[in-house]
Design a protein around this motif. Structure first.
Motif, short mmCIF file in Angstrom:
data_model
loop_
_atom_site.label_atom_id
_atom_site.label_comp_id
_atom_site.label_asym_id
_atom_site.label_seq_id
_atom_site.Cartn_x
_atom_site.Cartn_y
_atom_site.Cartn_z
N ILE A 145 81.91 83.62 17.36
CA ILE A 145 82.86 82.53 18.39
C ILE A 145 83.47 81.65 17.70
CG2 ILE A 145 83.18 80.76 19.33
CD1 ILE A 145 79.99 81.39 20.94
N ASP A 146 84.99 82.24 16.97
CA ASP A 146 86.27 81.20 16.59
C ASP A 146 87.34 79.92 17.14
OD1 ASP A 146 85.53 82.28 14.69
OD2 ASP A 146 86.63 84.58 14.52
N ILE A 147 87.33 78.84 16.80
CA ILE A 147 88.47 78.06 17.44
C ILE A 147 89.39 78.64 16.90
CG2 ILE A 147 88.69 75.84 17.03
CD1 ILE A 147 85.58 75.13 16.38
N GLY A 148 90.15 78.39 18.06
CA GLY A 148 91.39 78.88 18.25
C GLY A 148 92.16 77.53 18.56
N GLU A 149 93.47 77.50 18.98
CA GLU A 149 94.39 77.19 19.10
C GLU A 149 94.39 75.43 20.37
OE1 GLU A 149 98.38 78.84 20.68
OE2 GLU A 149 98.38 79.24 18.45
N ASN A 150 94.55 74.41 19.91
CA ASN A 150 94.48 73.14 20.84
C ASN A 150 95.00 73.33 21.90
OD1 ASN A 150 94.02 70.42 22.24
ND2 ASN A 150 93.65 69.67 20.31
N VAL A 151 95.17 74.10 23.18
CA VAL A 151 95.82 74.43 24.67
C VAL A 151 95.79 73.06 24.95
CG1 VAL A 151 96.21 75.75 25.85
CG2 VAL A 151 94.98 77.08 23.96
N GLY A 152 95.57 72.55 25.10
CA GLY A 152 95.28 71.29 26.36
C GLY A 152 96.45 70.39 25.34
N ALA A 153 96.51 70.08 24.78
CA ALA A 153 97.57 69.52 23.33
C ALA A 153 98.86 70.30 23.81
CB ALA A 153 97.05 69.15 21.59
N LYS A 154 98.89 71.05 23.12
CA LYS A 154 99.63 71.83 22.96
C LYS A 154 100.66 72.28 24.90
CE LYS A 154 101.79 76.54 22.11
NZ LYS A 154 101.75 78.30 21.79
N LEU A 155 99.29 71.88 26.10
CA LEU A 155 100.39 72.12 27.54
C LEU A 155 101.17 70.34 26.49
CD1 LEU A 155 97.81 74.06 29.15
CD2 LEU A 155 100.52 75.04 28.26
N GLN A 156 100.51 69.64 27.05
CA GLN A 156 100.24 68.12 27.57
C GLN A 156 102.43 68.15 26.48
OE1 GLN A 156 97.73 65.44 25.84
NE2 GLN A 156 96.26 65.86 27.15
N THR A 157 102.05 68.46 24.97
CA THR A 157 103.53 68.49 24.47
C THR A 157 105.01 69.30 25.34
OG1 THR A 157 102.44 68.52 22.55
CG2 THR A 157 104.64 69.43 22.10
N ASP A 158 103.64 70.24 25.85
CA ASP A 158 105.34 71.66 26.60
C ASP A 158 105.82 70.58 27.54
OD1 ASP A 158 104.81 72.79 24.31
OD2 ASP A 158 103.60 74.00 26.01
N GLN A 159 104.90 70.01 29.11
CA GLN A 159 105.46 69.03 30.13
C GLN A 159 105.62 67.52 29.38
OE1 GLN A 159 104.15 69.93 33.13
NE2 GLN A 159 105.44 67.82 32.97
N GLY B 176 90.69 71.61 26.44
CA GLY B 176 91.37 72.34 25.82
C GLY B 176 91.74 72.93 24.75
N ILE B 177 90.87 73.31 24.03
CA ILE B 177 90.12 73.81 22.54
C ILE B 177 89.90 75.96 23.27
CG2 ILE B 177 88.84 73.72 20.26
CD1 ILE B 177 90.42 71.09 20.59
N GLN B 178 91.10 76.66 22.64
CA GLN B 178 90.89 77.75 23.02
C GLN B 178 89.10 78.60 21.53
OE1 GLN B 178 93.31 80.31 21.05
NE2 GLN B 178 94.04 81.29 23.06
N LEU B 179 88.57 79.20 22.61
CA LEU B 179 87.84 79.87 21.80
C LEU B 179 87.86 81.29 21.88
CD1 LEU B 179 84.21 78.08 22.40
CD2 LEU B 179 85.77 77.66 20.72
N ILE B 180 87.54 82.47 20.67
CA ILE B 180 87.61 83.66 20.83
C ILE B 180 86.35 84.06 20.43
CG2 ILE B 180 88.98 85.47 19.31
CD1 ILE B 180 91.41 83.28 18.59
N ALA B 181 85.88 84.98 21.29
CA ALA B 181 84.47 84.95 21.06
C ALA B 181 84.38 86.59 21.09
CB ALA B 181 83.71 84.86 22.57
N LYS B 182 83.42 87.42 20.58
CA LYS B 182 83.42 88.97 20.69
C LYS B 182 81.61 88.92 20.53
CE LYS B 182 85.97 89.22 16.36
NZ LYS B 182 86.53 90.10 15.12
#
Length: 331
Positions: free
Chosen positions: A224-238, A144-150
């Motif tokens: 490579i940078d670490i972005g948002e915790n998308v998994g936790a955000k999705l669980q919160t939204d759910q 669930g961790i977002q990664l931003i790569a170039k």
């Protein structure tokens, strides 16, 4: 007309005729071509003028190509010029390709030029590969961790696929897709951070340059940078969505209960109305019974006594009233 002006007109006319003759028949170009070893006759130069083709462009292109060891004819160069091609760019591309031992003939070069691509730039990319920087590509690992790569993609032009081959945009799109797939298939984001070369190897193994005008030499992950915790955000939204659904269902049940209560009250009021209506008919029934002789005066008094006794019992049974309460108050 004064006879003295006649020679002046003759001289001016002769000069104009000479310039017009030299324009139609560029002797100086022909002489230059002969000195350079280019075989071209004056009639061809005249016909070029009539076909609105620049003789100087054709002759100079033939001189340059001949000095570079290329066997080109004036008809080939003139045909490409009439087709709207860039003759000088094609000649430079052919010379550069010949010096770099890149297989490129005149037919392929003109086809690439007429297709709208810069054939000389393509040869330069074949000699000196170009580095393309991809925009930031965001992907989410399985944890669930977002990664931003170039990434930096090193490409070399594929001369044989320049006509009909896809451009840099396709390369960037395919590389971005490969990065997203690789990060998305990782068990957690730490695996990607520990081994960024895994992305390069996976993307290169997919053959992303097929059908494009380029050949991918390497793909290097620049950052490579670490972005948002998308998994936790999705669980919160759910969870918020589930809470809203539960509240909606509770409100629905409450509304149904209120409706049922109102329905019961309506039924009770209807029943009381019927009782009152029935009680209103009792005096009429008693009067009818008196008239018909079914009820006597003694029966009526007995009924009144019973009713009075019942009222007294009810008043005694009510809280705060009756003899028991009165005795307690006296004590």
């Amino acid at each position: 007309m004064d006879p003295n002006f006649t020679p002046i007109f003759i001289v001016v006319g002769a000069v104009i005729a000479l310039f017009f003759f030299l324009y139609l028949l560029p002797v100086n170009l022909w002489f230059t071509a002969q000195l350079s070893g280019v075989k071209v006759n004056l009639l061809n130069l005249l016909l070029m003028r009539l076909r609105k083709v620049s003789p100087s462009l054709v002759v100079n292109a033939m001189i340059i190509s001949t000095k570079a060891g290329l066997n080109l004819t004036s008809n080939e160069i003139e045909t490409h010029y009439l087709a709207g091609g860039n003759v000088n760019n094609v000649i430079k591309a052919l010379i550069s390709a010949d010096k770099a031992n890149i297989p490129l003939d005149f037919k392929l070069a003109t086809a690439i030029d007429l297709a709208g691509r810069d054939v000389f730039d393509a040869v330069q990319i074949s000699v000196n590969p170009r580095v393309i920087n991809t925009p930031p590509v965001a992907a989410v690992a399985k944890d669930g961790i977002q990664l931003i790569a170039k990434a930096r993609v090193t490409v070399r032009a594929n001369i044989n696929q320049l006509v009909g081959g896809a451009g840099e945009e396709t390369i960037l799109a395919r590389v971005g897709e490969g990065i997203v797939t690789t990060i998305g298939s990782a068990g957690n984001h730490k695996e990607v951070l520990e081994n960024p070369d895994k992305i390069s190897k996976t993307v290169l193994s997919k053959g992303l340059d097929s059908g494009t005008a380029f050949e991918i030499l390497s793909i290097d992950i620049a950052d490579i940078d670490i972005g948002e915790n998308v998994g936790a955000k999705l669980q919160t939204d759910q969870a918020e969505a589930d809470l809203k659904v539960a509240n909606a269902r509770a409100e629905e049940r409450r509304a149904m209960a209120v409706a049922a209560e109102q329905e019961m009250r309506a039924k009770a009021q209807d029943a009381r109305a019927k009782v009152i209506e029935a009680e209103a008919q009792v005096p009429m029934a008693m009067a009818e019974a008196f008239r018909s002789g079914n009820l006597g005066i003694m029966d009526y008094y007995k009924m009144k006594n019973i009713q009075a006794d019942t009222d007294m019992r009810e008043s005694i049974a009510k809280p705060g009233t009756g003899t028991t309460d009165k005795g307690k108050n006296q004590k």
